[in-house]
Write an enzyme that holds these catalytic residues in place. Structure first.
Site, mmCIF file in Angstrom:
data_model
loop_
_atom_site.group_PDB
_atom_site.id
_atom_site.type_symbol
_atom_site.label_atom_id
_atom_site.label_comp_id
_atom_site.label_asym_id
_atom_site.label_seq_id
_atom_site.Cartn_x
_atom_site.Cartn_y
_atom_site.Cartn_z
ATOM 1 N N LYS A 67 0.792 -1.232 0.000
ATOM 2 C CA LYS A 67 0.000 0.000 0.000
ATOM 3 C C LYS A 67 0.823 1.281 0.000
ATOM 4 O O LYS A 67 0.357 2.340 0.402
ATOM 5 C CB LYS A 67 -1.014 0.046 1.175
ATOM 6 C CG LYS A 67 -1.858 -1.169 1.388
ATOM 7 C CD LYS A 67 -2.239 -1.881 0.123
ATOM 8 C CE LYS A 67 -3.357 -1.213 -0.648
ATOM 9 N NZ LYS A 67 -3.599 -1.974 -1.928
ATOM 10 N N SER A 68 2.071 1.163 -0.462
ATOM 11 C CA SER A 68 2.933 2.350 -0.515
ATOM 12 C C SER A 68 3.057 2.932 -1.922
ATOM 13 O O SER A 68 3.783 3.899 -2.126
ATOM 14 C CB SER A 68 4.336 1.992 -0.001
ATOM 15 O OG SER A 68 4.274 1.589 1.340
ATOM 16 N N THR A 70 2.891 0.540 -4.941
ATOM 17 C CA THR A 70 3.374 -0.529 -5.815
ATOM 18 C C THR A 70 2.729 -0.456 -7.202
ATOM 19 O O THR A 70 3.425 -0.529 -8.232
ATOM 20 C CB THR A 70 3.027 -1.917 -5.213
ATOM 21 O OG1 THR A 70 3.136 -1.861 -3.802
ATOM 22 C CG2 THR A 70 3.918 -3.001 -5.781
ATOM 23 N N TRP A 72 1.179 1.959 -8.815
ATOM 24 C CA TRP A 72 1.567 3.167 -9.559
ATOM 25 C C TRP A 72 2.984 3.029 -10.099
ATOM 26 O O TRP A 72 3.260 3.270 -11.280
ATOM 27 C CB TRP A 72 1.447 4.357 -8.616
ATOM 28 C CG TRP A 72 1.641 5.706 -9.230
ATOM 29 C CD1 TRP A 72 1.632 6.020 -10.564
ATOM 30 C CD2 TRP A 72 1.871 6.930 -8.519
ATOM 31 N NE1 TRP A 72 1.836 7.367 -10.720
ATOM 32 C CE2 TRP A 72 1.981 7.942 -9.490
ATOM 33 C CE3 TRP A 72 1.982 7.257 -7.166
ATOM 34 C CZ2 TRP A 72 2.201 9.273 -9.133
ATOM 35 C CZ3 TRP A 72 2.195 8.585 -6.823
ATOM 36 C CH2 TRP A 72 2.305 9.579 -7.796
ATOM 37 N N HIS A 128 7.285 -7.571 -2.103
ATOM 38 C CA HIS A 128 7.091 -6.772 -0.880
ATOM 39 C C HIS A 128 8.075 -7.174 0.219
ATOM 40 O O HIS A 128 8.044 -6.618 1.306
ATOM 41 C CB HIS A 128 5.682 -6.979 -0.307
ATOM 42 C CG HIS A 128 4.569 -6.398 -1.122
ATOM 43 N ND1 HIS A 128 4.618 -5.154 -1.697
ATOM 44 C CD2 HIS A 128 3.328 -6.882 -1.412
ATOM 45 C CE1 HIS A 128 3.471 -4.914 -2.322
ATOM 46 N NE2 HIS A 128 2.675 -5.942 -2.179
ATOM 47 N N ARG A 284 -7.997 3.448 -4.689
ATOM 48 C CA ARG A 284 -8.983 3.918 -3.713
ATOM 49 C C ARG A 284 -9.081 5.429 -3.847
ATOM 50 O O ARG A 284 -9.971 5.933 -4.523
ATOM 51 C CB ARG A 284 -8.590 3.467 -2.301
ATOM 52 C CG ARG A 284 -9.704 3.605 -1.272
ATOM 53 C CD ARG A 284 -9.240 3.164 0.106
ATOM 54 N NE ARG A 284 -8.143 3.976 0.604
ATOM 55 C CZ ARG A 284 -8.283 5.053 1.369
ATOM 56 N NH1 ARG A 284 -9.482 5.439 1.733
ATOM 57 N NH2 ARG A 284 -7.238 5.756 1.759
#
Ligand code: A3P
Length: 318
Positions: A67-68, A70, A72, A128, A284
């Site tokens: 959720k950092s 990835t 994009w 990850h 999101r």
């Protein structure tokens, strides 16, 4: 019968009986493997990765804590590296989700997947895993790492994992998720040790590890595209600059563009045999600071204090 594979499965079963157990966000339990919390299957995949993954010296691996950014960064790396293969009006990313552009190493079906059929050079991969959990062959190649404000990571992860969470488990309340995150107990965590593992390595091997921040990417995406291009061995030419290629890439990979494409709105993305994710769940809000809508002042202070204490003396600020 692959004896080596069976040995690993056996070793994995024994390992799980000895490793410290914690609370999972998606599945019931996480296991602390060499300092990092992983779900049982990701522990197994790490063993398999170490045994079966054969790197090439030219490989480039994208790494991020979940959720950092990835998704994009995947789109950006793929479209920057392959900018001669597609036009920006009819691009691969218009019909294929960013997840499918290159393989995610943490849930592959080893030993069947050996990646030798990938003919592009350099090959791109994503993972990850924390730096210390990577096989030496990956550490000796190039790595692009992206990190993000832990408060936004926590909120993003809580939303995402709540959707994936096993229906056999009670919902994960934000207060519990917050507590677990602060204790370091979440998939691939502790967050801070994860980030520091790559930060330290990037200081030691600056030519091998490109360390990026989600917030910088939001503020100046064009700077990041130029950095990525140079790092991946394909710097932007004067002619490309004149033609506006950098902005073409930035626009193609923007949250607005990707999240509105049909291909990213419908259907499932499979990760190995066990995990399926609605493609739309990778998009999101894509904003900086959404945590303000969820965390109290006290919670903010708690995370910021942990961050300051863990990062003191490292030279890293988030
Ligand atoms: P939010 O939940 O805060 O919106 P990952 O790709 O590592 O799983 O991270 C997902 C986060 O990145 C989500 O954050 C998601 O909305 C955001 N994101 C996805 N695509 C993006 C893009 N093109 N630009 C900016 N943020 C993006």
């Amino acid at each position: 019968e692959d004896i080596e594979y069976n040995n690993i499965c056996q070793k994995h079963n024994l390992l799980l009986q000895t490793l410290p157990k914690g609370n999972g966000w998606r599945v019931q339990h996480l296991y602390n493997y060499n300092g990092f919390w992983l779900n049982p299957n990701t522990v197994k995949n790490n063993l398999l990765l170490h045994t079966y993954f054969k790197s090439l010296p030219t490989d480039i691996v994208l790494v991020a804590f979940m959720k950092s950014g990835t998704t994009w960064l995947k789109a950006l790396m793929f479209s920057t590296l392959n900018r001669d293969c597609y036009t920006f009006s009819n691009h691969h990313l218009h019909n294929h989700g960013p997840q499918s552009t290159f393989p995610f190493l943490d849930c592959e079906s080893y030993p069947i997947t050996d990646f030798t059929s990938i003919s592009v050079n350099p090959r791109l991969f994503a993972t990850h895993y924390a730096y210390t959990l990577l096989p030496a062959c990956i550490k000796s190649g190039k790595i692009v790492y992206v990190c993000r404000d832990p408060k936004d990571v926590l909120i993003s992860k809580w939303h995402f994992m709540s959707k994936l969470r096993s229906k056999d488990l009670p919902p994960l309340l934000l207060d519990s998720a917050f507590e677990l995150f602060c204790q370091g107990e979440s998939e691939y965590g502790p967050f801070w040790e994860h980030v520091l593992s790559y930060w330290s390595a990037s200081l030691e091997f600056p030519e091998k590890i490109l360390f990026l921040k989600y917030e910088d990417m939001k503020k100046q995406p064009e700077v990041v595209v130029r950095k990525l291009a140079a790092f991946m061995g394909k710097p932007l030419t004067a002619d490309e600059e004149k033609r506006g290629v950098v902005m073409d890439i930035v626009k193609l990979c923007s949250f607005e563009n990707l999240s509105n494409l049909e291909v990213n709105k419908k259907g499932l993305e499979k990760f190995g045999r066990l995990v399926e994710v609605e493609k739309q769940d990778f998009f999101r809000k894509g904003e900086i600071g959404d945590w303000k809508n969820y965390l109290s002042e006290e919670m903010k202070e708690r995370v910021d204090t942990i961050t300051n204490e863990k990062f003191v003396g490292s030279g890293l600020r988030l």
